[in-house]
Design a protein around this motif. Sequence first.
Motif, PDB file in Angstrom:
ATOM      1  N   MET A 129     -56.156  52.166  -6.168  1.00 15.27           N
ATOM      2  CA  MET A 129     -56.813  51.085  -5.475  1.00 15.27           C
ATOM      3  C   MET A 129     -57.917  50.525  -6.390  1.00 15.27           C
ATOM      4  O   MET A 129     -58.703  51.284  -6.943  1.00 15.27           O
ATOM      5  CB  MET A 129     -57.403  51.603  -4.149  1.00 15.27           C
ATOM      6  N   THR A 130     -57.973  49.213  -6.498  1.00 14.45           N
ATOM      7  CA  THR A 130     -58.984  48.588  -7.352  1.00 14.45           C
ATOM      8  C   THR A 130     -60.346  48.610  -6.671  1.00 14.45           C
ATOM      9  O   THR A 130     -60.438  48.810  -5.448  1.00 14.45           O
ATOM     10  CB  THR A 130     -58.615  47.130  -7.664  1.00 14.45           C
ATOM     11  N   ILE A 131     -61.382  48.373  -7.443  1.00 10.66           N
ATOM     12  CA  ILE A 131     -62.736  48.336  -6.895  1.00 10.66           C
ATOM     13  C   ILE A 131     -62.868  47.216  -5.861  1.00 10.66           C
ATOM     14  O   ILE A 131     -63.558  47.368  -4.848  1.00 10.66           O
ATOM     15  CB  ILE A 131     -63.807  48.236  -8.013  1.00 10.66           C
ATOM     16  N   GLU A 132     -62.180  46.102  -6.092  1.00 12.76           N
ATOM     17  CA  GLU A 132     -62.212  44.987  -5.140  1.00 12.76           C
ATOM     18  C   GLU A 132     -61.564  45.382  -3.815  1.00 12.76           C
ATOM     19  O   GLU A 132     -62.067  45.045  -2.746  1.00 12.76           O
ATOM     20  CB  GLU A 132     -61.514  43.743  -5.719  1.00 12.76           C
ATOM     21  N   GLN A 133     -60.453  46.109  -3.890  1.00  9.52           N
ATOM     22  CA  GLN A 133     -59.780  46.574  -2.676  1.00  9.52           C
ATOM     23  C   GLN A 133     -60.659  47.576  -1.921  1.00  9.52           C
ATOM     24  O   GLN A 133     -60.725  47.542  -0.702  1.00  9.52           O
ATOM     25  CB  GLN A 133     -58.434  47.200  -3.028  1.00  9.52           C
ATOM     26  N   LYS A 134     -61.322  48.449  -2.666  1.00  7.06           N
ATOM     27  CA  LYS A 134     -62.224  49.407  -2.027  1.00  7.06           C
ATOM     28  C   LYS A 134     -63.398  48.684  -1.368  1.00  7.06           C
ATOM     29  O   LYS A 134     -63.831  49.069  -0.279  1.00  7.06           O
ATOM     30  CB  LYS A 134     -62.725  50.439  -3.029  1.00  7.06           C
ATOM     31  N   ASP A 135     -63.911  47.648  -2.011  1.00  2.62           N
ATOM     32  CA  ASP A 135     -64.996  46.876  -1.408  1.00  2.62           C
ATOM     33  C   ASP A 135     -64.549  46.180  -0.122  1.00  2.62           C
ATOM     34  O   ASP A 135     -65.297  46.116   0.852  1.00  2.62           O
ATOM     35  CB  ASP A 135     -65.544  45.843  -2.399  1.00  2.62           C
ATOM     36  N   MET A 136     -63.335  45.667  -0.119  1.00  6.40           N
ATOM     37  CA  MET A 136     -62.789  45.047   1.097  1.00  6.40           C
ATOM     38  C   MET A 136     -62.672  46.077   2.213  1.00  6.40           C
ATOM     39  O   MET A 136     -63.012  45.800   3.360  1.00  6.40           O
ATOM     40  CB  MET A 136     -61.421  44.403   0.823  1.00  6.40           C
ATOM     41  N   LYS A 137     -62.198  47.259   1.873  1.00  3.25           N
ATOM     42  CA  LYS A 137     -62.076  48.337   2.857  1.00  3.25           C
ATOM     43  C   LYS A 137     -63.445  48.714   3.423  1.00  3.25           C
ATOM     44  O   LYS A 137     -63.620  48.867   4.622  1.00  3.25           O
ATOM     45  CB  LYS A 137     -61.399  49.549   2.209  1.00  3.25           C
ATOM     46  N   ARG A 138     -64.438  48.851   2.551  1.00  2.22           N
ATOM     47  CA  ARG A 138     -65.804  49.152   3.004  1.00  2.22           C
ATOM     48  C   ARG A 138     -66.314  48.069   3.942  1.00  2.22           C
ATOM     49  O   ARG A 138     -66.933  48.358   4.957  1.00  2.22           O
ATOM     50  CB  ARG A 138     -66.740  49.298   1.806  1.00  2.22           C
ATOM     51  N   SER A 139     -66.064  46.831   3.597  1.00  2.00           N
ATOM     52  CA  SER A 139     -66.496  45.712   4.429  1.00  2.00           C
ATOM     53  C   SER A 139     -65.869  45.785   5.814  1.00  2.00           C
ATOM     54  O   SER A 139     -66.550  45.600   6.836  1.00  2.00           O
ATOM     55  CB  SER A 139     -66.119  44.396   3.746  1.00  2.00           C
TER      56      SER A 139
END
Length: 94
Positions: free
Chosen positions: A1-11
């Motif tokens: 999972m990319t950092i952008e995908q992880k940020d979306m998940k956190r959001s």
Amino acid sequence: MTIEQKDMKRSEIFKVLSDPNRIRMIRILYSNGSEMTCGEVGDKLSISKSTVSYHFKILRSVGLTNTRRESRNKFLSLNLNTFDEYLPGFLDSL
């Protein structure tokens, strides 16, 4: 999972946690230490079983909880892997 995908998940997770009832439900499951039914959680919060079920559906959609159906009952538990990955230390703060 990319950092952008992880940020979306956190959001998504933080949006779901913006409701105080959902945080209370997580606290109840965490302090209980095992599965509970929607009715048991509802009794502790003085809210209806259908309202609890609605909130758990949202919590489950972002991976914070698991639901296991047995006959007519839904058993709820925390998905500790998600908390460990995206919210380390959160449960201990409750």
